[in-house]
Design a protein around this motif. Structure first.
Motif, PDB file in Angstrom:
ATOM      1  N   GLY A  21       0.837  -1.209   0.000  1.00  0.00           N
ATOM      2  CA  GLY A  21       0.000   0.000   0.000  1.00  0.00           C
ATOM      3  C   GLY A  21       0.866   1.252   0.000  1.00  0.00           C
ATOM      4  N   HIS A  22       1.886   1.266   0.879  1.00  0.00           N
ATOM      5  CA  HIS A  22       2.829   2.396   0.901  1.00  0.00           C
ATOM      6  C   HIS A  22       3.524   2.528  -0.453  1.00  0.00           C
ATOM      7  N   ARG A  97      -7.011   5.629   2.994  1.00  0.00           N
ATOM      8  CA  ARG A  97      -7.683   4.343   2.782  1.00  0.00           C
ATOM      9  C   ARG A  97      -9.174   4.556   2.961  1.00  0.00           C
ATOM     10  N   ALA A  98      -9.886   3.504   3.311  1.00  0.00           N
ATOM     11  CA  ALA A  98     -11.330   3.636   3.533  1.00  0.00           C
ATOM     12  C   ALA A  98     -11.560   4.721   4.586  1.00  0.00           C
ATOM     13  N   VAL A  99     -12.789   5.177   4.723  1.00  0.00           N
ATOM     14  CA  VAL A  99     -13.134   6.369   5.517  1.00  0.00           C
ATOM     15  C   VAL A  99     -12.385   6.586   6.829  1.00  0.00           C
ATOM     16  N   SER A 100     -11.930   5.501   7.464  1.00  0.00           N
ATOM     17  CA  SER A 100     -11.324   5.620   8.796  1.00  0.00           C
ATOM     18  C   SER A 100     -10.152   6.598   8.858  1.00  0.00           C
ATOM     19  N   ASP A 101      -9.396   6.773   7.797  1.00  0.00           N
ATOM     20  CA  ASP A 101      -8.236   7.671   7.828  1.00  0.00           C
ATOM     21  C   ASP A 101      -8.637   9.138   7.812  1.00  0.00           C
ATOM     22  N   LEU A 124      -3.592  10.841  -1.657  1.00  0.00           N
ATOM     23  CA  LEU A 124      -3.718   9.904  -2.774  1.00  0.00           C
ATOM     24  C   LEU A 124      -4.414   8.647  -2.286  1.00  0.00           C
ATOM     25  N   THR A 125      -5.192   8.042  -3.146  1.00  0.00           N
ATOM     26  CA  THR A 125      -5.847   6.783  -2.768  1.00  0.00           C
ATOM     27  C   THR A 125      -5.116   5.624  -3.448  1.00  0.00           C
ATOM     28  N   LEU A 133      -5.536  -2.051   3.736  1.00  0.00           N
ATOM     29  CA  LEU A 133      -4.289  -2.632   4.241  1.00  0.00           C
ATOM     30  C   LEU A 133      -3.552  -1.670   5.163  1.00  0.00           C
ATOM     31  N   SER A 134      -3.136  -2.157   6.322  1.00  0.00           N
ATOM     32  CA  SER A 134      -2.300  -1.329   7.201  1.00  0.00           C
ATOM     33  C   SER A 134      -1.118  -2.167   7.682  1.00  0.00           C
ATOM     34  N   ALA A 135      -0.027  -1.473   8.005  1.00  0.00           N
ATOM     35  CA  ALA A 135       1.159  -2.182   8.488  1.00  0.00           C
ATOM     36  C   ALA A 135       0.839  -2.915   9.790  1.00  0.00           C
ATOM     37  N   SER A 136      -0.011  -2.323  10.614  1.00  0.00           N
ATOM     38  CA  SER A 136      -0.314  -2.985  11.896  1.00  0.00           C
ATOM     39  C   SER A 136      -1.058  -4.294  11.674  1.00  0.00           C
ATOM     40  N   LEU A 137      -1.960  -4.306  10.698  1.00  0.00           N
ATOM     41  CA  LEU A 137      -2.689  -5.549  10.396  1.00  0.00           C
ATOM     42  C   LEU A 137      -1.726  -6.613   9.845  1.00  0.00           C
ATOM     43  N   VAL A 138      -0.822  -6.176   8.992  1.00  0.00           N
ATOM     44  CA  VAL A 138       0.171  -7.102   8.434  1.00  0.00           C
ATOM     45  C   VAL A 138       1.020  -7.701   9.560  1.00  0.00           C
TER      46      VAL A 138
END
Ligand code: ADP
Length: 174
Positions: A21-22, A97-101, A124-125, A133-138
């Motif tokens: 994602g990054h 990302r999705a609305v949460s950000d 940017l999307t 996708l987030s690094a913490s989830l990974v």
């Protein structure tokens, strides 16, 4: 940064570790800017116990962007706007990302503008597969032995295996 080297965008974050994602956001930035400076924050407001050290995160970023001479990676401490200004950056890139950000990013952009009136934040999307996708989830999935190969590049996957291999054995995870 001098004007003859074109537009420099700064892309800050913790990158613990860099995900696809990054990577997607940094490569998209190069469609708008001449160069991208990926800036790894030494003091994270989000996470107290990182998986990788700042040096390790930088090494992985450099490996992932080996093919792209227009990407530079550095770490910084203190205020992002001070670092951005000292490096002559023209804009700050953030991924949405999705609305949460949105709420956090909106606040941060306003604060950065308050601190440095010329700071323009560009959002940017990512491509759809990376939108959640987030690094913490990974990190969490990998620590529990899940397959994260779709979400990080091979050198990152390998580094996570090495790092979590030891930790997982201690915790009796696969
Ligand atoms: P994370 O939230 O994954 O731990 P960082 O703190 O390193 O990531 O985030 C740096 C920037 O990259 C933030 O603007 C964040 O919103 C963005 N970002 C992270 N993952 C993605 C993704 N999958 N798609 C788009 N932007 C992302």
């Amino acid at each position: 940064m001098s004007a003859d080297r074109g537009v420099l965008a700064i892309y800050p974050g913790s990158f613990d570790p860099v995900t696809r994602g990054h990577e997607d956001i940094a490569r998209r930035t190069l469609r708008l800017a001449d160069r991208v400076l990926i800036a790894v924050a030494e003091t994270s407001t989000q996470r107290k116990q990182p998986l990788f050290t700042v040096e390790e995160r930088l090494e992985l970023l450099r490996e992932v962007f080996r093919d792209e001479p227009r990407v530079e990676c550095a770490s910084f401490s203190g205020l992002l706007v001070d670092f951005a200004r000292s490096r002559g950056a023209h804009c700050i890139i953030r991924g949405l990302r999705a609305v949460s950000d949105f709420e956090y990013e909106f606040q941060m952009a306003q604060m950065n503008r308050q601190l440095w009136s010329e700071a323009e934040t560009v959002f940017l999307t990512p491509d759809v597969p990376f939108a959640f996708l987030s690094a913490s989830l990974v990190r969490e999935v990998a620590a529990l032995g899940g397959d994260v190969s779709a979400f990080v590049s091979p050198p990152v996957l390998e580094a996570m295996r090495r790092k979590l291999g030891g930790e997982a054995r201690k915790g009796e995870f696969p």
